[in-house]
Motif scaffolding. Structure first.
Motif, PDB file in Angstrom:
ATOM      1  N   THR A   1      24.237  32.769  97.324  1.00  0.00           N
ATOM      2  CA  THR A   1      25.039  33.886  97.824  1.00  0.00           C
ATOM      3  C   THR A   1      26.045  33.411  98.848  1.00  0.00           C
ATOM      4  N   GLU A   2      25.599  32.545  99.765  1.00  0.00           N
ATOM      5  CA  GLU A   2      26.488  32.043 100.810  1.00  0.00           C
ATOM      6  C   GLU A   2      27.587  31.162 100.228  1.00  0.00           C
ATOM      7  N   GLU A   3      27.334  30.567  99.070  1.00  0.00           N
ATOM      8  CA  GLU A   3      28.382  29.774  98.432  1.00  0.00           C
ATOM      9  C   GLU A   3      29.474  30.663  97.845  1.00  0.00           C
ATOM     10  N   TYR A   4      29.093  31.860  97.393  1.00  0.00           N
ATOM     11  CA  TYR A   4      30.078  32.734  96.772  1.00  0.00           C
ATOM     12  C   TYR A   4      30.888  33.528  97.788  1.00  0.00           C
ATOM     13  N   VAL A   5      30.331  33.803  98.950  1.00  0.00           N
ATOM     14  CA  VAL A   5      31.063  34.576  99.956  1.00  0.00           C
ATOM     15  C   VAL A   5      32.370  33.895 100.348  1.00  0.00           C
ATOM     16  N   PRO A   6      32.409  32.585 100.623  1.00  0.00           N
ATOM     17  CA  PRO A   6      33.688  31.969 101.005  1.00  0.00           C
ATOM     18  C   PRO A   6      34.743  32.063  99.909  1.00  0.00           C
ATOM     19  N   ARG A   7      34.336  32.090  98.637  1.00  0.00           N
ATOM     20  CA  ARG A   7      35.295  32.117  97.532  1.00  0.00           C
ATOM     21  C   ARG A   7      35.737  33.527  97.169  1.00  0.00           C
ATOM     22  N   ALA A   8      35.092  34.527  97.778  1.00  0.00           N
ATOM     23  CA  ALA A   8      35.391  35.920  97.431  1.00  0.00           C
ATOM     24  C   ALA A   8      36.776  36.313  97.923  1.00  0.00           C
TER      25      ALA A   8
ATOM     26  N   PHE B   1      23.799  39.172 107.988  1.00  0.00           N
ATOM     27  CA  PHE B   1      24.662  38.678 106.916  1.00  0.00           C
ATOM     28  C   PHE B   1      26.134  38.926 107.242  1.00  0.00           C
ATOM     29  N   LEU B   2      26.413  40.020 107.944  1.00  0.00           N
ATOM     30  CA  LEU B   2      27.794  40.288 108.352  1.00  0.00           C
ATOM     31  C   LEU B   2      28.304  39.195 109.295  1.00  0.00           C
ATOM     32  N   LYS B   3      27.428  38.690 110.157  1.00  0.00           N
ATOM     33  CA  LYS B   3      27.833  37.605 111.054  1.00  0.00           C
ATOM     34  C   LYS B   3      28.209  36.360 110.268  1.00  0.00           C
ATOM     35  N   TYR B   4      27.495  36.126 109.164  1.00  0.00           N
ATOM     36  CA  TYR B   4      27.852  34.987 108.322  1.00  0.00           C
ATOM     37  C   TYR B   4      29.210  35.219 107.646  1.00  0.00           C
ATOM     38  N   ILE B   5      29.431  36.450 107.169  1.00  0.00           N
ATOM     39  CA  ILE B   5      30.699  36.762 106.506  1.00  0.00           C
ATOM     40  C   ILE B   5      31.870  36.609 107.476  1.00  0.00           C
ATOM     41  N   ARG B   6      31.646  36.962 108.742  1.00  0.00           N
ATOM     42  CA  ARG B   6      32.726  36.961 109.721  1.00  0.00           C
ATOM     43  C   ARG B   6      33.385  35.581 109.865  1.00  0.00           C
ATOM     44  N   GLN B   7      32.587  34.524 109.769  1.00  0.00           N
ATOM     45  CA  GLN B   7      33.161  33.196 109.985  1.00  0.00           C
ATOM     46  C   GLN B   7      34.156  32.810 108.897  1.00  0.00           C
ATOM     47  N   TRP B   8      34.088  33.488 107.739  1.00  0.00           N
ATOM     48  CA  TRP B   8      35.025  33.185 106.647  1.00  0.00           C
ATOM     49  C   TRP B   8      36.208  34.144 106.628  1.00  0.00           C
ATOM     50  N   ARG B   9      36.257  35.092 107.550  1.00  0.00           N
ATOM     51  CA  ARG B   9      37.388  36.018 107.690  1.00  0.00           C
ATOM     52  C   ARG B   9      37.642  36.801 106.397  1.00  0.00           C
ATOM     53  N   LYS B  10      36.589  37.186 105.737  1.00  0.00           N
ATOM     54  CA  LYS B  10      36.714  37.899 104.472  1.00  0.00           C
ATOM     55  C   LYS B  10      37.070  39.367 104.700  1.00  0.00           C
ATOM     56  N   LYS B  11      37.839  39.912 103.756  1.00  0.00           N
ATOM     57  CA  LYS B  11      38.114  41.341 103.751  1.00  0.00           C
ATOM     58  C   LYS B  11      36.861  42.047 103.262  1.00  0.00           C
ATOM     59  N   VAL B  12      36.327  42.945 104.087  1.00  0.00           N
ATOM     60  CA  VAL B  12      35.077  43.635 103.758  1.00  0.00           C
ATOM     61  C   VAL B  12      35.363  45.131 103.641  1.00  0.00           C
ATOM     62  N   VAL B  13      34.929  45.720 102.537  1.00  0.00           N
ATOM     63  CA  VAL B  13      34.975  47.164 102.350  1.00  0.00           C
ATOM     64  C   VAL B  13      33.542  47.671 102.410  1.00  0.00           C
TER      65      VAL B  13
ATOM     66  N   LEU C   1      47.232  40.560  96.275  1.00  0.00           N
ATOM     67  CA  LEU C   1      47.940  39.298  96.189  1.00  0.00           C
ATOM     68  C   LEU C   1      47.778  38.488  97.474  1.00  0.00           C
ATOM     69  N   ARG C   2      47.909  39.187  98.601  1.00  0.00           N
ATOM     70  CA  ARG C   2      47.712  38.487  99.861  1.00  0.00           C
ATOM     71  C   ARG C   2      46.292  37.953  99.979  1.00  0.00           C
ATOM     72  N   LEU C   3      45.314  38.791  99.580  1.00  0.00           N
ATOM     73  CA  LEU C   3      43.913  38.342  99.635  1.00  0.00           C
ATOM     74  C   LEU C   3      43.699  37.103  98.774  1.00  0.00           C
ATOM     75  N   LYS C   4      44.292  37.138  97.594  1.00  0.00           N
ATOM     76  CA  LYS C   4      44.123  36.002  96.675  1.00  0.00           C
ATOM     77  C   LYS C   4      44.676  34.725  97.293  1.00  0.00           C
ATOM     78  N   LEU C   5      45.855  34.837  97.891  1.00  0.00           N
ATOM     79  CA  LEU C   5      46.461  33.665  98.513  1.00  0.00           C
ATOM     80  C   LEU C   5      45.736  33.264  99.800  1.00  0.00           C
ATOM     81  N   GLN C   6      45.199  34.249 100.497  1.00  0.00           N
ATOM     82  CA  GLN C   6      44.530  33.955 101.766  1.00  0.00           C
ATOM     83  C   GLN C   6      43.147  33.347 101.584  1.00  0.00           C
ATOM     84  N   THR C   7      42.552  33.546 100.411  1.00  0.00           N
ATOM     85  CA  THR C   7      41.194  33.034 100.214  1.00  0.00           C
ATOM     86  C   THR C   7      41.103  31.532 100.469  1.00  0.00           C
TER      87      THR C   7
END
Length: 635
Positions: A108-115, A135-147, A274-280
């Motif tokens: 799961t943690e491997e897929y979060v950075p690529r999301a 888990f949110l703290k883990y997501i935060r370090q990757w600066r992911k857009k979360v809904v 598009l921005r999300l895709k490029l920002q990933t």
């Protein structure tokens, strides 16, 4: 999966469709939400954990009779499903955050950075549990857009309760993710799925345009589910409002037909997606650079600490040198005091003994009687009154100095051998400094000062009696010059020499006085008149007087010679002690520094290498920041 592979995958995935990762606790309804999005009950759901593996959902031609299931790794499956939405995005279904096994957590943690987007599904009756916050703290370090998708809102009785839950989630998410206005959407996945299944949405395959579906609008449960607003938000978010409008205008209102390709085209034209895709890949690179910064800083701190510890060794060795020199000088001073006291006693003894009124000594030297086995007063009284064990005390002091010197130098060597053995060369294993500092600790420091006290572990124990023979034996065994100097001194020879000086002084003075009187009487007998007799006797008296006056000079001469011999002796002993102390201390320090030097050189080179890497990392971070700004400004 290594860190660089995350970045490579993120770059490679730029040519792929959007990657949406769905996370949440096992009973939050993730599978139901995904089924509702896809318009068919593809995934099992229930009150018990039903997802024990990572499932990557990809599009498959609906003409195939069954979905294809491929296992890519332990706990990782790819499922190809005939759902039109999967043309525009891949969806990753994960196990619950509160039931993830180690291997599933890793996947799961491997897929979060690529999301490109993270859908965080919460249950309205228990939003943001402890596992979800972690888990949110883990997501935060990757600066992911979360809904945040608050599911099961139909379980709440009033709209006020719904809004209270939304405010609670929004407030906590804002604090945790440091966002001004996080996206928080209320839905009922079960009601939305039921409405779609009632309309046969799985047959139409129209999820992206389903909020425009007239049949769904007629379903009472569809309005209750609020799923239409959720789908519209996701679509607007990914392709932009203009793209969504064009897709909706181009799409057919006929629910028996699939949505047109206009939706896919709109998705590629722009929008937040598009921005999300490029920002990933940019955010993945940023997170990796930040991790590299933290690691480099830790390694730089460790290298600095290693160099600091080695420099501390040099400082403590200097303190060791100063303390040893100070204590060695104090011990040499004790030797000088012992000899000075003996010289003082000798001077008093000479003053008391070398007098014509000393009838026993005078008669002893004149007639060879009295004075003991040596034939004079020196053999007895000088031994007891002057020497009185001084030589043995001196030999003992010198021997203790040699033992103290050996013990302290060996103690230093043994300590630093042990201390430096914990400090490895860079890359040859974790040193004491590296492991302790990385865990928040600190390494042991060198001793504050040298342990410069006499030791019972040396060649001579405290209080032991040391004789000249013992000193000679130890000197021969150890090569100690100071002990050899003590052993070479012969007290008996000094006693015999002093006795001879006393005898010469007594006999010379007495003989001169007696001879002068005899010559005076003889001259008076030869002379013929009284005046001449008186003159002769007067001259004889004067000569005798001069002889007696010479006695203090003889005493001073004896004292000077004894003092010179004694001082020469103690000077030779203390000079040998000083040479031994300086040599032993320098040898000990040099042996320690021979271990310090290669460590210092290696860690200096390692520090320079790490500093160069940090400079390069900072340059890359600056360039990456510029790219992030350009991406954020895309229209």
């Amino acid at each position: 999966m290594d860190e660089l592979s995350l970045l490579r995958d993120a770059i490679t995935n730029l040519d792929d469709v959007f990657l949406v990762v769905v996370v949440g606790e096992f009973n939050s309804g993730k599978s139901t939400v995904i089924n509702a999005l896809l318009g068919e009950k593809f995934l099992a759901d229930g009150i018990l954990p039903t997802t024990n593996e990572i499932s990557v959902l990809k599009y498959n031609d609906p003409t195939k009779p069954k979905p294809e299931l491929i296992q890519q790794a332990d706990g990782l499956f790819v499922r190809h499903l005939p759902a039109a939405l999967l043309k525009e995005m891949n969806i990753v279904d994960t196990p619950g955050t509160n039931v993830i096994l180690e291997r599933q957590q890793r996947l799961t943690e491997e897929y979060v950075p690529r999301a490109d987007l993270v859908l965080f599904v919460l249950s309205a009756d228990r939003p943001l549990s402890e596992s979800e916050l972690a888990f949110l703290k883990y997501i935060r370090q990757w600066r992911k857009k979360v809904v945040f998708v608050v599911n099961k809102v139909d379980m709440l009785e009033t709209e006020d309760e719904v809004q209270a839950v939304l405010r609670f989630v929004g407030s906590n998410a804002s604090k945790l993710l440091q966002l001004d206005s996080p996206a928080v959407l209320p839905i009922s996945g079960r009601a939305g799925l039921k409405a779609k299944l009632a309309c046969g949405s799985g047959q139409t395959g129209g999820v992206l345009g389903s909020w425009e579906d007239g049949m769904l609008a007629q379903q009472p449960g569809w309005q209750i589910s609020r799923f239409g607003e959720f789908e519209k938000f996701i679509y607007d978010f990914l392709v932009g409002a203009d793209g969504a409008a064009r897709a909706a205008t181009s799409s057919s209102r006929n629910t028996t037909k699939p949505p047109p390709a206009a939706a896919a085209a709109a998705a590629r034209e722009g929008g937040e997606g598009l921005r999300l895709k490029l920002q990933t890949p940019l955010f993945v690179a940023d997170a990796l650079l930040e991790a590299a910064r933290a690691r480099l800083q830790a390694e730089l701190s460790a290298a600095q600490a290693e160099l600091g510890a080695l420099e501390a060794v040099r400082r403590q060795l200097q303190k060791f040198r100063v303390e040893m020199c100070k204590d060695a000088e104090a011990q040499r001073q004790v030797c000088k005091i012992l000899v000075a006291d003996a010289i003082s006693r000798n001077n008093k003894f000479v003053d008391r003994t070398l007098q014509l009124s000393n009838i026993p000594a005078l008669t002893g030297y004149l007639f060879g009687s009295g004075g003991g086995s040596g034939g004079g007063v020196v053999s007895g009284r000088w031994e007891s009154e002057v020497v009185a064990g001084t030589f043995d005390q001196l030999a003992k002091q010198v021997a203790e100095h040699a033992a103290w010197l050996t013990t302290n130098c060996n103690n230093q060597l043994n300590y630093y051998n042990s201390y430096l053995s914990k400090h490895r060369l860079p890359g040859s294993g974790s040193s004491n400094q590296q492991t302790s500092r990385s865990s928040g600790g600190s390494s042991s420091q060198p001793p504050e000062t040298a342990a410069s006290s006499s030791s019972d572990d040396g060649a001579f124990k405290q209080g032991a009696i040391v004789t000249a023979d013992m000193a000679a034996a130890v000197a021969a065994a150890s090569g100690s010059k100071s002990l050899a100097a003590v052993a070479e001194f012969k007290p008996e020879a000094a006693r015999l020499l002093l006795e001879a000086k006393f005898k010469d002084a007594f006999l010379g003075t007495a003989g001169s006085a007696a001879g002068a009187q005899g010559l005076g009487l003889l001259a008076a007998g030869w002379l013929g008149n009284t005046v001449e007799d008186v003159l002769a006797l007067t001259v004889a008296g004067l000569v005798s007087y001069v002889a007696v006056l010479n006695l203090p000079l003889k005493r001073a001469d004896i004292k000077a010679k004894v003092g010179k011999v004694a001082n020469n002796f103690v000077d030779s002993v203390t000079a040998a002690m000083a040479e031994e102390a300086d040599s032993a201390v320098e040898v000990a320090i040099d042996r320690v520094l021979q271990q310090v030097a290669p460590l210092e050189q290696a860690w200096q080179e390692e520090f320079a290498r790490l500093a160069a890497n940090e400079q390069r990392r900072a340059e890359l971070a600056e360039a990456l920041q510029a790219m992030e700004k350009r991406t954020a400004n895309l229209q």
